[in-house]
Scaffold this active site. Structure first.
Site, PDB file in Angstrom:
ATOM      1  N   HIS A 459       0.813  -1.218   0.000  1.00 27.03           N
ATOM      2  CA  HIS A 459       0.000   0.000   0.000  1.00 27.03           C
ATOM      3  C   HIS A 459       0.852   1.276   0.000  1.00 27.03           C
ATOM      4  O   HIS A 459       0.319   2.377  -0.108  1.00 27.03           O
ATOM      5  CB  HIS A 459      -0.927   0.003   1.222  1.00 27.03           C
ATOM      6  CG  HIS A 459      -2.255   0.629   0.944  1.00 27.03           C
ATOM      7  ND1 HIS A 459      -2.573   1.242  -0.246  1.00 27.03           N
ATOM      8  CD2 HIS A 459      -3.368   0.759   1.715  1.00 27.03           C
ATOM      9  CE1 HIS A 459      -3.802   1.712  -0.203  1.00 27.03           C
ATOM     10  NE2 HIS A 459      -4.307   1.440   0.979  1.00 27.03           N
ATOM     11  N   ASP A 463      -2.341   1.791  -4.828  1.00 23.97           N
ATOM     12  CA  ASP A 463      -3.604   2.149  -4.193  1.00 23.97           C
ATOM     13  C   ASP A 463      -4.673   1.115  -4.516  1.00 23.97           C
ATOM     14  O   ASP A 463      -4.496   0.246  -5.374  1.00 23.97           O
ATOM     15  CB  ASP A 463      -4.063   3.552  -4.617  1.00 23.97           C
ATOM     16  CG  ASP A 463      -4.143   3.713  -6.132  1.00 23.97           C
ATOM     17  OD1 ASP A 463      -4.634   2.782  -6.793  1.00 23.97           O
ATOM     18  OD2 ASP A 463      -3.718   4.753  -6.643  1.00 23.97           O
TER      19      ASP A 463
END
Length: 489
Positions: A459, A463
């Site tokens: 992350h 995204d």
């Protein structure tokens, strides 16, 4: 000398005052009709003062009284009703068990304060009862009309800190049984707050006071302190039915011993890799894929591949579809440095496949998938699986991966939470293929081959929207395998 005369006269009047009051009370015809009353003697610095007691009789017959839950100490405001020992219509006597309640610290048995008949139960088993709320309604026994009156002694609460301290107006009311319980536990009744009618101190109040003084709720045995009970009816008191403990089951004797052995090289490598992987913030995404058309296509090509000496599974299609998706989303085929300051986009699609081998979990990879056909990928997978089963995978086969798929569904399970293999940034876990009912375009129910997929992405650089779009593209290739032909090079 003259000043001492008025003082002596005042003391003489104070000494005679109790005798005058007692003489006046004896002349009262209403008190004479009641008969002799109990007298309590209290020693004071002035003289021996006679304090006349008062009489109290049981409640009127046929009156329905609410029996409320008293404070059980420790700041507990609610309890759970675990068992009822009575039901509607049962006859109870004083100190008969009514129910058992459970707090967060201990179990307490609640006993009756009256003789009579149970008319209503306010709670079911396992219901929550609050302190001060009624537990049952008890209709008092009619036989109490002719029962002898019970003497309740009224005693002024005197502080013993100073001999000349004034006597307070607070008075205590309690039955002899309650007083004896207080004496046995060295409790001053003047320090106990009564919850009975007109402030009368009950047995439960003594128990609660003891619990507050000791800092814990008294166990069940303290609640069962025997007290004299005067039977006012011919009905024998109800007894709690004993609960028989189940017979003890002999436990098997296990003679095994623990053993300690060092980690092998593969396990040490896993420790190092997983320790580094857990420093990555993982983003998870799951979806399901309808493989009905792919199942049909594979069944048509399976015999052709076997005629060429190659076993064709579903993995070559999954790997090729992933490579086509990576062409559209190259950030998933990348790596970041240790400080996550730079990202490197890999030109080659070296897609790894997690394998369960006799040595443990290994992840060999198929090099340059973007340049291979589905059949070429199947050939390479057959080679890697044979070497993995024999424990002969080379370092070149195990290094250089850029993206990973884990076929956990070959063992079982539908969803997983795959762990990224650093320095990669994404991984997918494939569940088992299940035959499930689904609706087709005509709203008819058809048999479908459904597989669940679970993705994990770094992350820090990927995204959720990117991971979702890649998964949708990869799924579209598998649900319509013919569409892959348009993007093959």
């Amino acid at each position: 000398m003259a000043a001492m005369t008025p003082a002596r006269s005042s003391l003489r009047i104070l000494r005679r005052l109790p005798r005058v009051v007692f003489h006046r009370l004896q002349q009262c015809p209403r008190l004479q009709a009641l008969g002799p009353a109990p007298v309590v003697h209290i020693s004071t610095p002035l003289t021996l003062i006679h304090w006349r007691g008062f009489r109290s009789s049981n409640v009127a017959s046929g009156q329905v009284l609410q029996f409320k839950l008293s404070d059980i100490g420790e700041g507990i405001m609610e309890v759970t009703v675990k068992e009822w020992y009575v039901k509607k219509g049962d006859r109870v006597s004083q100190f008969d068990s009514i129910c058992e309640v459970q707090s967060d610290k201990a179990s307490v048995t609640i006993t009756s304060r009256y003789d009579g008949v149970i008319r209503k139960l306010y709670y079911d088993v396992d219901a929550i009862a609050h302190v001060g709320s009624p537990l049952v309604d008890i209709e008092t026994d009619k036989a109490l009309e002719d029962a002898p009156e019970e003497d309740v002694v009224e005693t002024p609460a005197i502080s013993h800190k100073q001999p000349h301290q004034e006597i307070k107006d607070q008075k205590t009311q309690a039955t002899p049984a309650v007083r004896r319980l207080a004496i046995e536990n060295n409790i001053k009744l003047s320090e106990v707050v009564g919850t009975g009618k007109d402030g009368r101190i009950l047995k439960e109040d003594i128990i609660s006071f003891l619990a507050k003084q000791t800092g814990a709720i008294l166990p069940y045995e303290v609640e069962k302190t025997p007290t004299p009970v005067i039977s006012t009816t011919d009905t024998p008191p109800k007894e709690k039915t004993p609960i028989m403990a189940p017979p003890a089951i002999p436990l098997p004797i296990f003679s095994g011993k623990d053993r300690t052995e060092p980690l092998n090289s593969f396990q040490k490598a896993m420790v190092k890799t997983m320790t580094a992987a857990l420093k990555i913030p993982h983003f998870g995404y799951c979806d399901e894929v309808d493989l009905t058309q792919l199942v049909r296509l594979r069944s048509e090509l399976k015999d052709l591949a076997e005629s060429r000496g190659v076993k064709l599974s579903y993995m070559p299609f999954f790997i090729k579809a992933a490579s086509l998706g990576l062409l559209q989303f190259p950030v998933l085929n990348a790596s970041v440095d240790e400080g996550c300051q730079n990202i490197t986009f890999k030109a080659s699609h070296n897609i790894g496949l997690a394998m369960d081998t006799p040595q443990g979990l290994l992840v060999p990879n198929v090099k340059s998938v973007q340049a291979l056909s589905v059949f070429d990928i199947a050939v390479e997978l057959n080679r890697l699986q044979a070497l993995g089963s024999a424990g002969q995978l080379s370092t070149a086969d195990l290094t250089g991966g850029t993206f990973t798929l884990s076929n956990i569904g070959s063992i079982g399970g539908t969803y997983a939470k795959p762990v990224i293999l650093p320095p990669e940034v994404a991984i997918g876990a494939l569940g088992k293929i299940q035959v499930l009912p689904r609706f087709n375009s005509c709203d008819g129910i058809v048999k479908a081959y459904i597989m669940n997929v679970s993705w994990s992405a770094d992350h820090r650089v990927i995204d959720g929207a990117t991971m979702s779009r890649f998964s949708n593209l990869w799924r579209s290739y598998l649900e319509n395998p013919a569409s892959m032909v348009l993007d093959l090079k």
